[in-house]
Design a protein around this motif. Structure first.
Motif, short mmCIF file in Angstrom:
data_model
loop_
_atom_site.label_atom_id
_atom_site.label_comp_id
_atom_site.label_asym_id
_atom_site.label_seq_id
_atom_site.Cartn_x
_atom_site.Cartn_y
_atom_site.Cartn_z
N TYR A 1 0.85 -1.19 0.00
CA TYR A 1 0.00 0.00 0.00
C TYR A 1 0.89 1.24 0.00
N ALA A 2 0.33 2.34 -0.48
CA ALA A 2 1.06 3.60 -0.51
C ALA A 2 0.10 4.76 -0.26
N SER B 1 4.81 8.53 -0.86
CA SER B 1 6.07 8.37 -0.13
C SER B 1 5.92 7.65 1.20
N ASP B 2 4.68 7.26 1.57
CA ASP B 2 4.45 6.50 2.79
C ASP B 2 4.02 5.10 2.39
N ILE C 1 11.19 6.66 -8.44
CA ILE C 1 10.95 5.30 -8.94
C ILE C 1 9.76 4.67 -8.21
N LEU C 2 9.72 4.83 -6.87
CA LEU C 2 8.62 4.26 -6.08
C LEU C 2 7.29 4.91 -6.44
N ASP C 3 7.29 6.23 -6.58
CA ASP C 3 6.07 6.95 -6.91
C ASP C 3 5.55 6.51 -8.28
N ARG C 4 6.43 6.36 -9.23
CA ARG C 4 6.01 5.95 -10.57
C ARG C 4 5.41 4.54 -10.53
N PHE C 5 6.02 3.65 -9.74
CA PHE C 5 5.49 2.29 -9.62
C PHE C 5 4.07 2.31 -9.06
N VAL C 6 3.84 3.12 -8.02
CA VAL C 6 2.51 3.19 -7.41
C VAL C 6 1.48 3.67 -8.42
N ARG C 7 1.82 4.73 -9.15
CA ARG C 7 0.87 5.29 -10.13
C ARG C 7 0.56 4.31 -11.26
N ASP C 8 1.56 3.53 -11.64
CA ASP C 8 1.37 2.61 -12.77
C ASP C 8 0.78 1.27 -12.36
N ASN C 9 0.74 1.00 -11.05
CA ASN C 9 0.35 -0.34 -10.61
C ASN C 9 -0.71 -0.33 -9.51
N THR C 10 -1.46 0.76 -9.41
CA THR C 10 -2.56 0.81 -8.44
C THR C 10 -3.68 -0.14 -8.87
N PRO D 1 3.19 -12.96 -6.63
CA PRO D 1 4.49 -13.65 -6.61
C PRO D 1 5.43 -13.26 -7.74
N ASP D 2 4.87 -12.99 -8.93
CA ASP D 2 5.72 -12.67 -10.07
C ASP D 2 5.59 -11.24 -10.56
N ALA D 3 4.86 -10.41 -9.80
CA ALA D 3 4.69 -9.01 -10.21
C ALA D 3 4.51 -8.14 -8.97
N GLY D 4 5.43 -7.21 -8.80
CA GLY D 4 5.37 -6.33 -7.64
C GLY D 4 6.71 -5.64 -7.45
N PHE D 5 6.89 -5.03 -6.28
CA PHE D 5 8.13 -4.29 -6.03
C PHE D 5 8.70 -4.73 -4.68
N VAL D 6 9.93 -5.17 -4.71
CA VAL D 6 10.62 -5.65 -3.50
C VAL D 6 11.55 -4.56 -2.98
N VAL D 7 11.53 -4.36 -1.68
CA VAL D 7 12.44 -3.42 -1.03
C VAL D 7 13.14 -4.12 0.13
N GLU D 8 14.37 -3.70 0.39
CA GLU D 8 15.08 -4.19 1.57
C GLU D 8 14.77 -3.24 2.72
#
Length: 537
Positions: free
Chosen positions: A412-413, A425-426, A458-467, A481-488
């Motif tokens: 979620y964002a 950004s949250d 990069i994160l903001d663009r991902f959220v807008r394109d993948n909501t 499992p095969d589509a999303g964004f991984v962060v450490e």
């Protein structure tokens, strides 16, 4: 309000610390009383106003704006105060006026609960766009301008050519709009005399150990203590007046009445506030999550006192009786503190133990594997160091354990605030867990810092394109499992939690790295976090 609104705008857009101080100094010098005092209080978090809920502000705008259009506008702007200030249409025939900050604050303080709605409507009608924005940020307590209370105090010190230690000593004996303080800073009066002797004194802070910082230093010149995962406090009992302060100088006496009652010490001590058992008892020291049950409360009931008993682990002593011993070397102060703690209530006070070591390598091994899960690392203190206000590099160091790390999936964002109001950004992130329907992501934490501006893009663009779903201001993003964004994600500690669906709670989580090289299926599992808790235990 124009001057205050301009100050807020410029502070938000000014990242440099010294530039922020210059802006504050210029404002305090050019703004008359009481407006500058109320501005100081708003920035430092000491201003008390009649509560104005965001729902009331929204309802006022909906009296004059179509609800669907409001929701579209709010979604686009991302900030309620900014949306209302831009969309507000003043009532016909109402004359515009630049109300002073002092007038606004005093009208709000004098208004009864039933009068707040009409008062807010009137002031929104009379102010211009920037004034409305400043008003709404003021009444909701959401300035978010990147200025701490200490930075505001530093600006006061520079404005008046004073030592910040003097200002911090006075701070809790004065109240908004701080008229005696400004008279002294502008040379129109002597330094204010406080009525209570149990005032707050600036604490001494440690510098994080960086690469090469210990090279050339003799371990024999330092004492080491464990760094406990509580909150830093200062306890004063001077002239029969007892006060408990947080590290930033906020009085928290009411939240810990048992400490105040047991504070038969005579002087001022520095320590760590914890819950659980002291070093002189058999009960284990509890986690920061347990301590949070007691924080930020105006009163506490009997059950909280019994379930989360608080105590202070003594680090240092500033005053022995009324004698200021901050200039004495650490080893002398430590002896005085030890004598005082030994005579104090064993349920409520103990002495932070020293950690024997002879080489930096030996201390590094101890730091990496401490004997208690509530230990964050070690503190290093020069044996000959005086107690100095602020963060002077050299006398004291803090050497924390390496943070925990896991790979998690964004779920979620939400948009940020201030200069981040246009960005998502949250972030809420999750790990994989077994459920009745198979393997699914379960949220384990939230983070809104740790990434660079470029990574935010990069994160903001991902959220807008993948909501994939919307819940008010919250956006659910694609997380398969095969589509999303991984962060450490890095975090300082982890504990069990009954408040979270996952059953775990992270301490200070932040996004350490973006991992576009990993698929969500490769992210960590809930069992990994549970194993971290078991390892601590």
């Amino acid at each position: 309000m124009k001057a205050f609104a301009e100050l807020l705008d410029r502070l938000v857009l000014t990242p440099q610390r010294n530039a922020k101080i210059r802006l504050l100094v210029d404002y305090f010098r050019s703004t008359p009383d009481p407006s500058r005092g109320y501005a100081l209080a708003a920035i430092a978090g000491t201003l008390t106003l009649n509560a104005v809920k965001p729902a009331l502000i929204r309802d006022l705008l909906l009296e004059r704006m179509d609800e669907v259009l409001f929701h579209y506008s709010y979604d686009y702007v991302g900030d309620l105060a900014e949306t209302v200030s831009l969309a507000w249409e003043p009532s016909p025939g109402v004359a515009a006026a630049d109300l002073s900050l002092g007038e606004v604050v005093e009208r709000l303080q004098q208004a009864g609960r039933s009068d707040v709605r009409s008062l807010m409507r009137d002031m929104l009608d009379r102010l211009d766009t920037s004034g409305r924005f400043a008003l709404l940020k003021l009444v909701t307590g959401g300035l978010r301008i990147g200025v701490s209370a200490r930075l505001a105090k530093q600006a006061l010190a520079e404005m008046g050519g004073k030592d910040i230690v003097e200002i911090e000593t006075l701070w809790h004996g004065l109240a908004p709009p701080y008229l005696p303080l400004f008279l002294w800073l502008t040379g129109q009066a002597e330094m204010p005399v406080l009525t209570t002797p149990a005032v707050f004194h600036s604490v001494m802070l440690a510098t994080p150990v960086g690469e090469g910082d210990l090279e050339g230093l003799d371990p024999a010149d330092f004492a080491a203590e464990w760094k406990w995962d509580g909150i830093r406090v200062q306890l004063a009992n001077v002239g029969g007046v007892r006060r408990l302060y947080s590290r930033s100088g906020d009085e928290i006496s009411a939240a810990f009445p048992e400490i105040i009652e047991a504070a038969d010490i005579d002087g001022v001590i520095d320590g760590e506030l914890l819950v659980g058992g002291t070093m002189r008892s058999n009960r284990a020291t509890a986690t920061f999550a347990d301590l949070q049950q007691r924080l930020n409360r105006k009163t506490v009931n009997r059950r909280l006192l019994e379930d989360y008993p608080a105590f202070i682990r003594g680090y240092d002593i500033l005053f022995s009786g009324e004698r200021d011993i901050r200039s004495e070397p650490f080893h002398v102060r430590r002896a005085a503190l030890s004598t005082l703690i030994e005579a104090a209530s064993p349920q409520h006070f103990d002495l932070s133990p020293l950690v024997p070591f002879s080489t930096w390598e030996e201390l590094d091994r101890l730091r990496a594997d401490p004997p208690d899960p509530v230990i964050e690392g070690v503190m290093l203190k020069r044996l000959d160091s005086p107690y100095l206000a602020g963060r002077a590099k050299g006398p004291w160091f803090k050497w924390k354990r390496a943070p925990f790390n896991v790979d998690a999936v964004l779920m979620y964002a939400q948009r940020g605030h201030g200069k981040r109001s246009s960005y998502y950004s949250d972030f809420t992130f999750g790990v994989w867990a077994e459920s009745d329907g198979g393997t699914a992501l379960v949220p384990v934490g939230k983070a809104y810092f740790g990434f660079t501006d470029a990574e935010l893009e990069i994160l903001d663009r991902f959220v807008r394109d993948n909501t994939v779903e919307r819940f008010g201001p919250v956006r659910a993003v694609r997380a398969e499992p095969d589509a999303g964004f991984v962060v450490e994600v890095a975090f300082e500690g982890i504990n069990r939690s009954t408040r979270h669906k996952s059953g775990v709670a992270m301490r200070f989580p932040r996004i350490a790295r973006l991992r576009p090289d990993k698929l969500p299926r490769d992210a960590d599992r809930l069992e990994t976090l549970q194993a971290m808790i078991e390892a601590k235990a």
